[in-house]
Design a protein around this motif. Sequence first.
Motif, mmCIF file in Angstrom:
data_model
loop_
_atom_site.group_PDB
_atom_site.id
_atom_site.type_symbol
_atom_site.label_atom_id
_atom_site.label_comp_id
_atom_site.label_asym_id
_atom_site.label_seq_id
_atom_site.Cartn_x
_atom_site.Cartn_y
_atom_site.Cartn_z
ATOM 1 N N THR A 35 0.846 -1.187 0.000
ATOM 2 C CA THR A 35 0.000 0.000 0.000
ATOM 3 C C THR A 35 0.882 1.238 0.000
ATOM 4 N N ALA A 36 0.455 2.255 -0.708
ATOM 5 C CA ALA A 36 1.157 3.539 -0.733
ATOM 6 C C ALA A 36 0.162 4.647 -0.406
ATOM 7 N N GLU A 37 0.505 5.472 0.586
ATOM 8 C CA GLU A 37 -0.313 6.624 0.967
ATOM 9 C C GLU A 37 0.299 7.884 0.350
ATOM 10 N N HIS A 38 -0.551 8.767 -0.135
ATOM 11 C CA HIS A 38 -0.088 9.992 -0.780
ATOM 12 C C HIS A 38 -0.778 11.195 -0.135
ATOM 13 N N ASP A 39 0.031 12.074 0.452
ATOM 14 C CA ASP A 39 -0.529 13.277 1.066
ATOM 15 C C ASP A 39 -1.121 14.205 0.009
ATOM 16 N N ASP A 40 -0.428 14.321 -1.125
ATOM 17 C CA ASP A 40 -0.960 15.123 -2.233
ATOM 18 C C ASP A 40 -1.716 14.194 -3.174
ATOM 19 N N PRO A 41 -3.017 14.400 -3.359
ATOM 20 C CA PRO A 41 -3.798 13.504 -4.222
ATOM 21 C C PRO A 41 -3.208 13.429 -5.634
ATOM 22 N N LEU A 42 -3.174 12.216 -6.174
ATOM 23 C CA LEU A 42 -2.684 11.989 -7.529
ATOM 24 C C LEU A 42 -3.840 12.180 -8.502
ATOM 25 N N ASP A 43 -3.795 13.250 -9.268
ATOM 26 C CA ASP A 43 -4.862 13.500 -10.238
ATOM 27 C C ASP A 43 -4.342 13.533 -11.667
ATOM 28 N N ARG A 44 -3.020 13.272 -11.857
ATOM 29 C CA ARG A 44 -2.439 13.217 -13.188
ATOM 30 C C ARG A 44 -1.944 11.808 -13.464
ATOM 31 N N ALA B 286 1.363 6.999 -12.537
ATOM 32 C CA ALA B 286 2.143 5.917 -13.133
ATOM 33 C C ALA B 286 3.513 5.803 -12.488
ATOM 34 N N PHE B 287 4.114 6.937 -12.149
ATOM 35 C CA PHE B 287 5.429 6.913 -11.491
ATOM 36 C C PHE B 287 5.317 6.252 -10.117
ATOM 37 N N ALA B 288 4.277 6.589 -9.367
ATOM 38 C CA ALA B 288 4.080 5.973 -8.055
ATOM 39 C C ALA B 288 3.769 4.489 -8.188
ATOM 40 N N ILE C 39 -5.504 9.119 -3.102
ATOM 41 C CA ILE C 39 -4.640 9.299 -1.935
ATOM 42 C C ILE C 39 -4.104 7.970 -1.406
ATOM 43 N N ARG C 40 -4.679 6.853 -1.837
ATOM 44 C CA ARG C 40 -4.198 5.554 -1.397
ATOM 45 C C ARG C 40 -4.266 4.579 -2.569
ATOM 46 N N LEU C 41 -3.141 3.897 -2.800
ATOM 47 C CA LEU C 41 -3.057 2.899 -3.865
ATOM 48 C C LEU C 41 -2.610 1.584 -3.252
#
Length: 558
Positions: free
Chosen positions: A242-251, A256-258, A338-340
């Motif tokens: 699991t990966a948490e992201h403080d800044d939402p990924l909208d691009r 894809a990089f994450a 925010i979470r993948l």
Amino acid sequence: MTGRSDGPVRTVLLWCPDWPVIAAEIVDGVPATGPVAVLHANRVIACSEQARAEGVRRGLRRREAQGRCPQLTVVDHDPGRDARAFEPVVAAVEELVAGVEVVRPGACAVPARGPSRYLGGEEAAAERIVEHVAQTCAVESQVGIADGVFAAGLAARGGRIVAPGTTPEFLAELPVEALGRPDLADLLRRLGVRTLGDFAALPAGDVLARFGFDGALAHRLAAGRDHRPLAVRRPPVDLTVTAEHDDPLDRVDAAAFAARALAEQLHDRLAGHGLACTRLGIEAVTAHGQELHRVWRHDGLLTAAAIADRVRWQLDGWLSGGNARSGARPSRPTSGIIRLRLVPDGVIAQAGLQSGLWGETGEERERAHRALSRVQGILGPEAVMTAVLGGGRSPADQVRLVPWGDERLPARPGPPALPRSPDPESPAPSSPPPARSRGTAARRPVRSAEPPWPGRLPPPSPAVVLPEPLPAAVHDAGGEPVVVSARLLTSAAPARLTVGTARPVEIVGWAGPWPVDERWWAPAEARRRARFQVCLADGSALLLAVEAGRWLVEAIYD
């Protein structure tokens, strides 16, 4: 859909015919009602109904397909485009049934037990799913039901429902080409095995010894057994990453990089337990609490690159806002991710590779892959390039540089010439190879599976191809410039070579000319030149080219 010990699971498979063509219409606006062909490695992998009516078939080369249908619209194969366009179809199926698994873009499967019970039987469930997809996405589809995913996929080609327990009889009548393995099918036919029933009747041990692991897997398919090994099991919880992201990924590019880093982490965790993934669950949570989920399956073992590709395709499908053809139902999330989470939903023991003499097989390769991927993560994908050899007439045409981890496809089909060392003592050929004939090239029979590339430079292959050719001058023994006529006749034997402003060097051996007259039908791209191989007194060997009266140094031999 894991197989039980008593046989394969009853499966409903939805198949969209000519999906690469339909995806090109949905994404790129290419009208699928006209003659359209999708090409990969210069061969047709899918075509529209109108193109088939004109004689276009899968496997044809581009030129032959265009010869049968001059008005053919050619589209390059794009797996990402196919996956993005298929996302609304999967979402539509998911509105009716739970547990949808993507087999590949254009096909998805679900266990038949649930839909048949609450939709009024298998036939009613098939009709309901097809009708819902047509109304929601404006996409035509067919459903096949059989025991196992492979048999259901073949049944979907004819919209059939194979009665429970009769799958082996259904498969027995089909030709061996139904396995989807052209090389294996060709070999089986030459051995006298023409149907899946004949192939299934062979002893499993003999098939494994003769055809290897892939042949044994195909043998299971032909016998009507589930194509996945019975060792598939539910993975332990700690395999999920699991990966948490403080800044939402909208691009898409940021997501894809994450996803690439997360895929590497999942692959390393599986490898640490001696496992490999065959089915991957991709879960995402947006900043507004919206939950997204999709399952991807694969016939073989998912490598780190394969996991990263599927995650990238799925995120592209979610974040790009891919709509159904009718445009009635957008699928883009309302906010960034925010979470993948990656869930290895189907794993098997990685026992397909034998240990090497000095350690595990592929250990050095994996170490190199991690190091190069780390460099790409710091400096970007274009910082690590690898060479892909292919066909062409010049050394520069035969090499294509691709970023590490990308699909390694040659720019032009055809294997490169085998390298060998130049022989300065070998005399020039008594007569040069014939120039390409404009009137007879199309009528020359091609017996090889690869393009013949007339006018191609013969061996040896140079070790260094210059990115920009160097200007040069070639003189004969009398100091006069050497000229090559339109009939490929040299005015005199080359004796001295001058590269740029350097001092002249004596030529001790030479061979040529080898003429090239390519793309003469396109005046803006036409190119006519002749090449020479020369050995110099200082021990070096060069590849020279004369074009429009100018001498150039194209490459250097080792």
